[in-house]
Motif scaffolding. Structure first.
Motif, PDB file in Angstrom:
ATOM      1  N   GLU A 178      24.430  32.377  31.345  1.00 59.76           N
ATOM      2  CA  GLU A 178      24.567  33.476  30.380  1.00 59.76           C
ATOM      3  C   GLU A 178      23.180  33.785  29.838  1.00 59.76           C
ATOM      4  O   GLU A 178      22.454  32.888  29.403  1.00 59.76           O
ATOM      5  N   GLY A 184      34.384  21.773  25.775  1.00 58.20           N
ATOM      6  CA  GLY A 184      35.066  20.500  25.595  1.00 58.20           C
ATOM      7  C   GLY A 184      34.568  19.455  26.568  1.00 58.20           C
ATOM      8  O   GLY A 184      33.776  19.745  27.470  1.00 58.20           O
ATOM      9  N   GLU A 219      28.899  19.148  32.425  1.00 55.60           N
ATOM     10  CA  GLU A 219      30.134  19.925  32.243  1.00 55.60           C
ATOM     11  C   GLU A 219      31.239  19.418  33.167  1.00 55.60           C
ATOM     12  O   GLU A 219      30.986  18.799  34.192  1.00 55.60           O
ATOM     13  N   VAL A 274      21.959  30.228  28.499  1.00 55.11           N
ATOM     14  CA  VAL A 274      22.870  29.116  28.776  1.00 55.11           C
ATOM     15  C   VAL A 274      22.848  28.848  30.274  1.00 55.11           C
ATOM     16  O   VAL A 274      23.110  29.746  31.075  1.00 55.11           O
ATOM     17  N   TRP A 279      28.690  35.854  32.600  1.00 55.88           N
ATOM     18  CA  TRP A 279      28.930  34.845  33.639  1.00 55.88           C
ATOM     19  C   TRP A 279      29.409  35.460  34.954  1.00 55.88           C
ATOM     20  O   TRP A 279      29.154  34.922  36.018  1.00 55.88           O
ATOM     21  N   ASP A 280      30.082  36.605  34.867  1.00 52.44           N
ATOM     22  CA  ASP A 280      30.614  37.224  36.088  1.00 52.44           C
ATOM     23  C   ASP A 280      29.810  38.473  36.474  1.00 52.44           C
ATOM     24  O   ASP A 280      30.314  39.365  37.131  1.00 52.44           O
ATOM     25  N   TYR A 324      27.648  27.747  34.981  1.00 52.46           N
ATOM     26  CA  TYR A 324      27.793  28.824  34.000  1.00 52.46           C
ATOM     27  C   TYR A 324      26.419  29.308  33.570  1.00 52.46           C
ATOM     28  O   TYR A 324      25.606  28.539  33.065  1.00 52.46           O
ATOM     29  N   LEU A 337      35.759  30.512  27.348  1.00 49.75           N
ATOM     30  CA  LEU A 337      34.904  31.611  26.906  1.00 49.75           C
ATOM     31  C   LEU A 337      35.803  32.769  26.504  1.00 49.75           C
ATOM     32  O   LEU A 337      36.625  33.222  27.304  1.00 49.75           O
ATOM     33  N   ARG A 364      32.364  30.681  22.629  1.00 48.35           N
ATOM     34  CA  ARG A 364      32.548  29.737  23.735  1.00 48.35           C
ATOM     35  C   ARG A 364      32.840  28.369  23.132  1.00 48.35           C
ATOM     36  O   ARG A 364      32.096  27.895  22.278  1.00 48.35           O
ATOM     37  N   ARG A 400      33.243  19.671  21.899  1.00 47.41           N
ATOM     38  CA  ARG A 400      31.921  19.110  21.622  1.00 47.41           C
ATOM     39  C   ARG A 400      30.864  20.177  21.356  1.00 47.41           C
ATOM     40  O   ARG A 400      29.753  19.852  20.951  1.00 47.41           O
TER      41      ARG A 400
END
Lengths: 169, 338
Positions: free
Chosen positions: B248, A109, B239, B155, B262-263, B246, A115, A106, A27
């Protein structure tokens, strides 16, 4: 750039995840390509960007709005006809050597996301002299290239006019 | 504390979720002190007041009549912000309004005008400006390390859709839609890092959790700037799995790039929830303490309000335009900021 990103093994694995519905139905796609180099980012990085996106979404019509700086850094957000949201940023930073500073995609879904750091796999090497990264592993399966000229023209026109444009990839 | 002998007396209106973060921050501060809370649920206000060792009221009027309350933090649902904000300011109290400042551009300007007319501090809770990572990125930009910013990607994707189909966040009439409820955080960061207000917005939204949702729980806003620069702001509460968190942050400049991946905090965990990156303990607490310290300094006239009121109004303008873009399916131009 020397290494085609579409052959990156993580990306081909991610595509398999999309096709196998491991993350449900796709998506959204988010792509960032930033490299050291000269010239217009859309011309230099655009074909590979469209190839990466198209291999994830499949051929589709899209309504997109683009923006570009005077030195060619380009961003666009599009709504594909099947509802997938696609955003991408392409830019070049003057200097040497000509290599990617960032290349990520990225894939979002309905039941998960993937990612992919397109510059991996790599080793982190840290010594008293400094830090560097060393890539390893063979490239993944090559994805057939397709013509992106019309799409890139639509992106450039949207950035010029400030209006959303329809195109296909 | 500076020359002020006593801490700033703070009252909190609405003792729901976000109020707990403000209360925790106040407990860690010496320059301000929680003196009262109020809530339409008077029993809940009394319970929280007991735990926080302050006075509990069942109405805003009672709280505003309390002379110990010098400043108020409004933590109520979005649709109440304009009315309550004006009421607090007319009572002569400094105001920290949880975001968004109001549901409409006119509403935001109404509250701002009230604060200006009464020479009171009005701050809006764009707390992300005060996080460790946001400040570090801004310092890199100010130092010129990455040149002039020309792209920002933010993000903030989570899997925890607000509970209950009747939750006010899910009602666009009450929350303003996702652009206003959470989107303003991202819009504020993007404009702050770019160093200029946005001039256009094009948004794509999805009903990720269910088509029955009236808000877009997955939202991508593309901001355009007069310089030609741009920002992509992606916010999701739809999500999967639900444990998804998440974050970013990326800023691309003419000379380089700064990215918070992200990490980035370096703590990875394998649990039954899968592989996750954990936040470093205390980072969220510091965010709210910094936000409140900045508010106290503004109320004491020791510093300007952060973010500037014009930025908070601009965030509302962009968010309102984003919702319009979602409805109309086209790019919306933004007028000059306040």
């Amino acid at each position: 750039m020397t290494v085609p990103l579409t052959t990156q093994p993580g990306f081909t694995r991610a595509l398999a995840a999309v096709r196998g519905a491991e993350i449900g139905l796709l998506r959204a796609v988010a792509l960032d390509l930033v490299a050291v180099g000269e010239g217009d980012a859309l011309r230099e990085l655009g074909p590979e960007a469209i190839e990466l996106i198209r291999s994830a979404t499949g051929p589709v019509s899209v309504e997109l709005q683009a923006h570009a700086t005077a030195d060619g850094a380009t961003t666009f957000l599009g709504r594909a006809s099947h509802g997938i949201a696609v955003s991408a940023h392409l830019s070049l930073v003057a200097g040497e050597p000509r290599e990617y500073l960032r290349a990520t995609i990225r894939l979002v879904g309905t039941h998960g996301s993937v990612l992919v750091d397109l510059l991996r796999p790599l080793l982190d090497v840290r010594t008293a002299a400094g830090a560097r990264q060393v890539r390893f592993g063979p490239p993944g399966t090559q994805i057939p290239a397709a013509d992106a000229a019309d799409t890139l023209s639509a992106i450039a026109e949207s950035a010029r006019s400030g209006r959303a444009k329809s195109t296909t990839w | 504390m500076t020359e002020h002998e006593s801490p700033l007396g703070v009252g909190i209106v609405g003792v729901g979720g976000i109020a707990l973060s403000h209360m925790a921050a106040l407990r860690a501060m010496t320059s301000a002190q929680l003196v009262a809370v109020c809530d339409v649920d008077a029993a809940r206000a009394t319970e929280v007041a007991h735990l926080q060792r302050c006075t509990g009221y069942g109405s805003l009027e009672e709280l505003l009549a309390d002379d110990e309350v010098e400043a108020v933090i409004v933590c109520t649902p979005n649709m109440t912000h304009e009315q309550l904000g004006v009421q607090v300011l007319r009572a002569g109290k400094h105001l920290l309004m949880e975001k968004p400042l109001a549901l409409t551009s006119d509403g935001a300007r109404t509250v701002a005008a009230e604060a200006t007319a009464r020479d009171l501090a009005l701050a809006v809770g764009h707390s992300h400006r005060f996080s460790d990572q946001s400040l570090a990125i801004r310092e890199l930009i100010d130092a010129g390390d990455i040149g002039t910013p020309r792209f920002v990607r933010i993000v903030m994707n989570g899997g925890w859709i607000w509970p209950g189909w009747q939750a006010w966040m899910l009602n666009p009439e009450l929350s303003g839609g996702h652009s206003l409820h959470n989107g303003v955080h991202l819009v504020d960061l993007a404009s702050w890092w770019m160093g200029e207000p946005a001039t256009s917005v094009f948004s794509v939204g999805q009903h990720a959790t269910s088509e029955a949702l009236e808000i877009h729980d997955y939202l991508v806003m593309e901001l355009g700037f007069a310089s030609g620069g741009s920002a992509v702001c992606e916010i999701s509460r739809g999500e999967r799995p639900r444990s998804t968190g998440y974050l970013e942050l990326t800023v691309v400049g003419t000379d380089g790039i700064a990215a918070r991946t992200w990490d980035a905090e370096g703590v990875l965990a394998w649990t039954d929830a899968g592989l996750t990156a954990w936040s470093v303990t205390g980072s969220a607490d510091r965010t709210f303490v910094r936000e409140l310290e900045a508010f106290v300094a503004a109320a004491r006239r020791e510093a300007d309000v952060v973010p500037p009121l014009s930025a908070a109004i601009h965030a509302v303008d962009i968010a309102v335009a984003s919702e319009e873009s979602l409805r109309a399916g086209r790019t919306i131009e933004i007028g000059a900021p306040a």
